[in-house]
Design a protein around this motif. Structure first.
Motif, PDB file in Angstrom:
ATOM      1  N   GLN A  32       0.246  -2.576  -3.349  1.00 13.30           N
ATOM      2  CA  GLN A  32       0.863  -1.413  -2.724  1.00 13.30           C
ATOM      3  C   GLN A  32       0.024  -0.183  -3.050  1.00 13.30           C
ATOM      4  O   GLN A  32      -0.242   0.093  -4.220  1.00 13.30           O
ATOM      5  CB  GLN A  32       2.287  -1.191  -3.239  1.00 13.30           C
ATOM      6  N   ALA A  33      -0.358   0.553  -2.028  1.00 16.85           N
ATOM      7  CA  ALA A  33      -1.122   1.779  -2.222  1.00 16.85           C
ATOM      8  C   ALA A  33      -0.459   2.911  -1.461  1.00 16.85           C
ATOM      9  O   ALA A  33      -0.101   2.755  -0.289  1.00 16.85           O
ATOM     10  CB  ALA A  33      -2.562   1.604  -1.746  1.00 16.85           C
ATOM     11  N   VAL A  34      -0.271   4.031  -2.135  1.00 15.44           N
ATOM     12  CA  VAL A  34       0.256   5.249  -1.518  1.00 15.44           C
ATOM     13  C   VAL A  34      -0.762   6.342  -1.767  1.00 15.44           C
ATOM     14  O   VAL A  34      -0.913   6.818  -2.891  1.00 15.44           O
ATOM     15  CB  VAL A  34       1.619   5.651  -2.112  1.00 15.44           C
ATOM     16  N   GLY A  35      -1.493   6.718  -0.726  1.00 12.75           N
ATOM     17  CA  GLY A  35      -2.588   7.644  -0.941  1.00 12.75           C
ATOM     18  C   GLY A  35      -3.555   7.015  -1.932  1.00 12.75           C
ATOM     19  O   GLY A  35      -3.873   5.831  -1.848  1.00 12.75           O
ATOM     20  N   PRO A  36      -4.015   7.763  -2.920  1.00 10.82           N
ATOM     21  CA  PRO A  36      -4.992   7.221  -3.872  1.00 10.82           C
ATOM     22  C   PRO A  36      -4.368   6.413  -5.006  1.00 10.82           C
ATOM     23  O   PRO A  36      -5.079   5.910  -5.865  1.00 10.82           O
ATOM     24  CB  PRO A  36      -5.667   8.485  -4.422  1.00 10.82           C
ATOM     25  N   ARG A  37      -3.043   6.294  -5.043  1.00 10.59           N
ATOM     26  CA  ARG A  37      -2.386   5.529  -6.102  1.00 10.59           C
ATOM     27  C   ARG A  37      -2.203   4.081  -5.652  1.00 10.59           C
ATOM     28  O   ARG A  37      -1.608   3.822  -4.606  1.00 10.59           O
ATOM     29  CB  ARG A  37      -1.028   6.144  -6.457  1.00 10.59           C
ATOM     30  N   LEU A  38      -2.702   3.161  -6.441  1.00 17.63           N
ATOM     31  CA  LEU A  38      -2.658   1.751  -6.066  1.00 17.63           C
ATOM     32  C   LEU A  38      -2.051   0.932  -7.202  1.00 17.63           C
ATOM     33  O   LEU A  38      -2.460   1.048  -8.360  1.00 17.63           O
ATOM     34  CB  LEU A  38      -4.068   1.243  -5.741  1.00 17.63           C
ATOM     35  N   ASP A  39      -1.058   0.114  -6.865  1.00 15.94           N
ATOM     36  CA  ASP A  39      -0.432  -0.806  -7.816  1.00 15.94           C
ATOM     37  C   ASP A  39      -0.606  -2.221  -7.308  1.00 15.94           C
ATOM     38  O   ASP A  39      -0.540  -2.474  -6.092  1.00 15.94           O
ATOM     39  CB  ASP A  39       1.062  -0.503  -7.976  1.00 15.94           C
ATOM     40  N   HIS A  40      -0.802  -3.159  -8.222  1.00 13.41           N
ATOM     41  CA  HIS A  40      -0.863  -4.561  -7.811  1.00 13.41           C
ATOM     42  C   HIS A  40      -0.434  -5.436  -8.981  1.00 13.41           C
ATOM     43  O   HIS A  40      -0.697  -5.121 -10.142  1.00 13.41           O
ATOM     44  CB  HIS A  40      -2.272  -4.941  -7.320  1.00 13.41           C
ATOM     45  N   TYR A  41       0.265  -6.523  -8.654  1.00 19.85           N
ATOM     46  CA  TYR A  41       0.762  -7.421  -9.686  1.00 19.85           C
ATOM     47  C   TYR A  41       1.194  -8.734  -9.029  1.00 19.85           C
ATOM     48  O   TYR A  41       1.408  -8.805  -7.813  1.00 19.85           O
ATOM     49  CB  TYR A  41       1.941  -6.798 -10.441  1.00 19.85           C
ATOM     50  N   TYR A  42       1.321  -9.778  -9.834  1.00 21.30           N
ATOM     51  CA  TYR A  42       1.832 -11.058  -9.349  1.00 21.30           C
ATOM     52  C   TYR A  42       3.357 -10.978  -9.307  1.00 21.30           C
ATOM     53  O   TYR A  42       4.000 -10.694 -10.315  1.00 21.30           O
ATOM     54  CB  TYR A  42       1.382 -12.198 -10.267  1.00 21.30           C
TER      55      TYR A  42
END
Length: 351
Positions: free
Chosen positions: A301-311
């Protein structure tokens, strides 16, 4: 007293990436046995938000309690999609105690609230309240502020502060329809920044609307549910840029999908995603990845320059492993260039 016999429904609105799904997940985790049905409307049909909630492992948050409306903006498809869905929910043998409706970031809340006057549902359900979730940090930076002068202490004048900007109209309409505004990601602001933001927002919301700072959508459900506002009965007090319009469109926004093969190097993909976002002013990227050798699906998931990712959960036995992302932005996105960048077919600029 009539409204007390109706099933309450809470409309949760907010711009792309404000944290609506995180807030809804927290509500489900703190439901304490209350039967809550979720109606989720996404811009694009990949179903990421529904999958996030269905995979959360919270008791009562199961696939049969989550209904996804992915065929367009919910405020534009009321008769075709929303009303039949509500009718089916209300006619269940064991109807919900509360209905939570998470709109897409592009939805105008007022047409949806107006739908609660339709004969099929008007005597059985009421709008308990409209909650607007905002990204406090982004709003304080002026990206979706309505009046540049009111937030000049937070950011210098910016082209995005144009009153004719459709993003501004959506954002303002969500605020003006709200019974409560949740200032999510408030932890990213210092005390002075948060105070300045609250001052600016109080000039935009209706009298009596509370502003509630929070982080990661963590807020006591008792604060959001049980407002008993019957919002459908005071529509005239909720002004909108689109009052008098029979409908509105979202031609200023577009969405498209990028299919990827198995992703071996997550760090390299993250670099390409951030480069694409910076180069093309992408509003949102979200989706799932197939990482070889991993039994679990990888969420991005990315919102603008903030990006999160996980299993997030194991791949199902009957599920085809695949990597697919949905990209959301203003009309005119260079789809070929973005796709090439994310697929690694174009050089990555230094971050």
């Amino acid at each position: 007293m009539n409204s007390l016999r109706k099933i309450p429904a809470t409309v949760i609105t907010g711009f792309l990436g404000a944290g609506k799904t995180t807030l809804v997940r927290h509500l489900m985790e703190q439901a304490n046995g209350k039967r809550i049905a979720l109606i989720i409307n996404e811009f694009g049909d990949l179903g990421v938000d529904r999958e996030i909630l269905a995979a959360c492992g919270v008791e009562g948050c199961t696939e049969d309690t989550i209904i996804e409306l992915a065929n367009g903006c919910i405020c534009c498809t009321v008769a075709d999609e929303f009303l039949p869905t509500m009718d089916a929910l209300l006619n269940r043998a064991d109807p919900p105690d509360h209905i939570v409706i998470e709109t897409s970031g592009l939805a105008l809340p007022k047409p949806l609230v107006k739908a609660f006057h339709w004969p099929e549902i008007r005597h059985r359900v009421t709008v308990d309240g409209v909650i607007a979730v905002i990204d406090a940090n982004a709003t304080a930076a002026g990206r979706f502020a309505d009046d540049p002068e009111a937030v000049q202490a937070m950011r210098e004048a910016d082209d995005s502060l144009d009153h004719d900007n459709p993003l501004e109209e959506v954002f303002t309409d969500q605020l003006l329809c709200a019974d409560m505004v949740v200032l999510n990601k408030a932890d990213l602001l210092d005390d002075a920044g948060l105070a300045a933001l609250e001052t600016a927002l109080k000039a935009q919301v209706r009298p009596g609307v509370h502003l509630v700072p929070t982080a990661y959508g963590k807020i006591d459900p008792a604060v959001l549910l049980g407002l008993d506002k019957a919002a459908e009965d005071d529509l005239d007090a909720r002004p909108s840029h689109h009052d008098g319009d029979d409908e509105h469109d979202h031609e200023d926004f577009e969405t498209f999908f990028i299919d990827l093969g198995p992703v071996e190097d997550l760090d390299a993909l993250e670099a390409r995603l951030l480069t694409a976002i910076n180069e093309h002013d992408i509003l949102r990227i979200k989706g799932f990845l197939d990482v070889p050798g991993k039994a679990m699906r990888h969420l991005v998931q990315a919102v603008g320059p903030r990006l999160d990712h996980y299993y997030d959960r194991p791949w199902k036995a009957d599920e085809q492993r695949a990597s697919r992302l949905v990209v959301i932005g203003l009309h005119g996105l260079d789809r070929d260039a973005i796709t090439a960048r994310i697929r690694g077919l174009a050089p990555v600029a230094a971050l």
